[in-house]
Design an enzyme around this catalytic site. Structure first.
Site, PDB file in Angstrom:
ATOM      1  NE  ARG A   1     -10.887 -10.393  -1.669  1.00 20.62           N
ATOM      2  CZ  ARG A   1     -11.268  -9.117  -2.583  1.00 20.62           C
ATOM      3  NH1 ARG A   1     -11.449  -9.730  -3.720  1.00 20.62           N
ATOM      4  NH2 ARG A   1     -11.228  -8.065  -2.299  1.00 20.62           N
TER       5      ARG A   1
ATOM      6  CG  ASP B   1      -3.754  -4.367  -0.285  1.00 29.60           C
ATOM      7  OD1 ASP B   1      -4.011  -4.531   1.104  1.00 29.60           O
ATOM      8  OD2 ASP B   1      -4.045  -3.064  -0.600  1.00 29.60           O
TER       9      ASP B   1
ATOM     10  CE  LYS C   1      -3.828  -1.749   2.751  1.00 29.66           C
ATOM     11  NZ  LYS C   1      -5.020  -1.808   1.707  1.00 29.66           N
TER      12      LYS C   1
HETATM   13  N1  BES Z   1      -8.159  -3.725   4.859  1.00 31.96           N
HETATM   14  C1  BES Z   1      -8.414  -3.699   3.144  1.00 31.96           C
HETATM   15  C2  BES Z   1      -9.469  -2.822   3.166  1.00 31.96           C
HETATM   16  C3  BES Z   1      -9.875  -1.303   3.818  1.00 31.96           C
HETATM   17  C4  BES Z   1      -9.562  -0.466   2.872  1.00 31.96           C
HETATM   18  C5  BES Z   1     -10.281  -1.414   4.847  1.00 31.96           C
HETATM   19  C6  BES Z   1      -9.533   0.773   3.582  1.00 31.96           C
HETATM   20  C7  BES Z   1     -10.342   0.007   5.579  1.00 31.96           C
HETATM   21  C8  BES Z   1     -10.234   1.080   4.634  1.00 31.96           C
HETATM   22  C9  BES Z   1      -8.236  -4.822   2.551  1.00 31.96           C
HETATM   23  O1  BES Z   1      -7.371  -5.710   2.985  1.00 31.96           O
HETATM   24  C10 BES Z   1      -7.586  -4.389   1.283  1.00 31.96           C
HETATM   25  O2  BES Z   1      -6.544  -3.919   0.991  1.00 31.96           O
HETATM   26  N2  BES Z   1      -8.672  -4.426   0.064  1.00 31.96           N
HETATM   27  C11 BES Z   1      -8.406  -4.095  -1.005  1.00 31.96           C
HETATM   28  C12 BES Z   1      -8.764  -4.954  -2.250  1.00 31.96           C
HETATM   29  C13 BES Z   1      -8.307  -4.713  -3.669  1.00 31.96           C
HETATM   30  C14 BES Z   1      -6.897  -5.180  -3.757  1.00 31.96           C
HETATM   31  C15 BES Z   1      -9.169  -5.699  -4.525  1.00 31.96           C
HETATM   32  C16 BES Z   1      -8.880  -2.586  -1.406  1.00 31.96           C
HETATM   33  O3  BES Z   1     -10.047  -2.354  -1.150  1.00 31.96           O
HETATM   34  O4  BES Z   1      -8.295  -1.523  -2.013  1.00 31.96           O
HETATM   35 ZN    ZN Z   2      -6.916  -6.073   4.811  1.00 28.58          ZN
HETATM   36 MN    MN Z   3      -5.457  -5.519   2.215  1.00 33.58          MN
END
Ligand code: BES
Ligand code: ZN
Ligand code: MN
Length: 521
Positions: free
Chosen positions: A351, A347, A277
């Protein structure tokens, strides 16, 4: 902090010994006839007549210092419009916030007879009471764990003055227990990720099991490997902190009764892994264990309330970090279900840990399984911080969760699960990829999870937007403990009136998972 509920009319509230007295004033409130007025009622009548407060305009409270004939040194008169629970919550939160740092230890909150009327909720004084109690806790919360110089919470005793305490006893009990659960979830969420490790979450779960009604079992890397949780292990591989798989069991009904299973995402820090990230605000990814925290918080409330219901809590907990051993884009993982997953983005790790926990949930033959996860940024875009995303394969379960969310002032919003949304998950090298295209990211994540639930009645709550706040008020919210506790209490109530079909006899493979305790960890 102690709470007490008391039958108090306005004059009795004025006589109640306290450092501060908060009087909630609804529109059209009659503080008695002029001759019979107590000093507090007179103060209120004068304030309204002089337009020092306008009961129709919530948000503008009036504070008085040592008014004559009133026992409390500070008196706050706060308008609440038609007495809707939201208004009560806002008025109490504002008042308690304004009292911070003033040394007020003992507070009386007076809820007038009309509170809760004039809304879709009907004349539900219980809703207003629960809203008030939640607001007191929420607004007086202080984070102290890693701030040795921070002043702890000042408020020690809160008396809720209501027209008929006996009629609201159950609401009081539920709100008190829910408050403890919310606060546990909130303080766990706020802990820094070097403190709130998977091991720490497991220790907290063990503490919950001490009082007796709850059993706790913690699995480590070796046991999880044996179970074949290849997707969960794939995520944990990039971290030096050993993973934990926490199993909590609350038994409040005969063992034959099928349980509700709660599954909480326990990523104690989400760097994104190799698909790392951006640096800005990455600290906020310590909140990625909020689903897990909400499961622990719910069990805290169960321990207090002891409803006639069986509940299982499952928490897969690990970190998502980049490392020489970390999973890479292109890796194919074999999940516990046997389905293979091509990791297209490391990321999308939530899931991956949840799918194995959902497979594990099947052994309990649940009446319902609900997973709770800060799963997608896309859900934050869709619903913001107001409502959690609700996905459900079962209409009755969806309805029950929606009703519980409204009743707990912890609302959610139903999202779709059409099969077309799942089409983007196909992979040339595995049964599925772990991400689909850029569109409808919250839905495609849910479609991924759905591939692991089989025929269990299932719901998924995406709490990425509701479990925590960013910016200056950065911190955990403790949501959706309120929704979950309410749902479970409603379930327990409906279960006593409508007997459930007995759960099929134990299968051999289950007895091992139910073994009282595994060594180590
Ligand atoms: N933990 C994050 C989701 C998240 C984002 C929670 C912002 C709280 C605030 C999750 O693991 C993640 O990174 N999701 C990605 C998925 C994508 C790579 C398909 C996302 O939402 O960007
Ligand atoms: Zn996450
Ligand atoms: Mn993530």
């Amino acid at each position: 902090m102690d709470f007490e509920i008391k039958t108090l009319d306005l004059s009795a509230a004025g006589a109640e010994k306290a450092d501060a007295l908060l009087v909630l004033v609804p529109e059209g409130f009659q503080p008695g006839t002029a001759r019979a007025r107590s000093p507090l009622a007179q103060l209120l009548a004068d304030a309204v007549a002089a337009r020092a407060i306008d009961p129709a305009k919530p948000g503008k409270a009036l504070s008085c210092w040592r008014p004559e004939g009133v026992a409390a040194a500070r008196v706050l008169l706060s308008p609440v419009g038609q007495g809707q629970a939201r208004r009560v919550q806002q008025a109490v939160a504002a008042a308690v916030t304004s009292l911070r740092g003033t040394g007020v230890k003992r507070l009386v909150v007076w809820l007038p007879p009309a509170t809760g009327q004039g809304e879709a909720n009907g004349a539900d004084g219980g809703l207003a009471l629960r809203a008030a109690m939640a607001a007191v806790r929420d607004a007086s919360y202080v984070y102290t764990a890693t701030k040795p110089k921070a002043e702890p919470r000042e408020l020690q005793r809160v008396v809720l003055g209501v027209p008929d305490a006996q009629a609201l006893r159950e609401d009081f009990r539920a709100a008190y227990a829910t408050g403890l659960g919310v606060e546990l979830a909130r303080s766990l969420g706020d802990l820094p990720p070097n403190v709130a490790t998977p091991t720490h979450l497991a220790q907290e779960a063990r503490k919950l099991a001490k009082p007796g009604a709850i059993r706790c079992q913690v699995l480590g890397p070796r046991e999880v490997e044996k179970l074949g949780m290849g997707a969960f292990i794939g995520v944990a591989r990039g971290s030096r902190e050993p993973l934990r798989f926490i199993v909590l069991q609350y038994q409040g009904a005969p063992a034959a009764q099928a349980p509700v299973v709660l599954v909480g995402k326990g990523i104690t820090f989400d760097s994104g892994g190799i698909s790392i990230k951006p640096a800005a605000e990455m600290d906020e990814m310590k909140f990625d264990m909020s689903g897990a925290a909400s499961v622990l918080g719910t069990f805290r409330a169960l321990a207090e309330l002891k409803p006639r219901l069986n509940v299982v809590g499952l928490v897969p907990a690990c970190e998502n970090l980049p490392d020489g051993q970390a999973m890479k884009p292109g890796d194919v993982l074999t999940s516990m279900s046997g389905q293979t997953i091509e990791v297209l983005n490391t990321d999308a790790e939530g899931r991956l840990i949840l799918c194995d926990a959902l497979t594990y949930a099947k052994r309990f033959k649940p009446r319902a399984v609900i997973d709770i996860a800060t799963l997608t940024g896309a859900c934050v875009v869709a619903l913001g911080a107001v409502r959690s995303g609700l996905f459900a394969s079962d209409e009755a379960l969806a309805g029950a969760l929606q009703v519980a969310g409204e009743a707990a002032l912890d609302p959610c919003w139903r999202m779709p699960l059409d099969d077309e949304y799942g089409e983007g998950l196909k992979s040339n090298f595995a049964d599925m990829g772990n991400v689909a295209g850029r569109m409808a990211g919250a839905v495609t994540a849910a479609k991924f999870l759905q591939r692991f639930v089989g025929d269990m009645p299932w719901a998924h709550l995406d709490i990425a937007g509701t479990a925590w706040r960013g910016g200056a008020a950065k911190g955990s919210t403790g949501r959706p403990v309120g929704l979950l506790v309410r749902y479970l209490l409603d379930e327990a109530a409906s279960q006593t009136s409508r007997p459930l079909p007995a759960r099929p006899a134990k299968v051999a493979s289950r007895s091992r998972a139910l073994a009282p305790r595994t060594r180590g960890h």
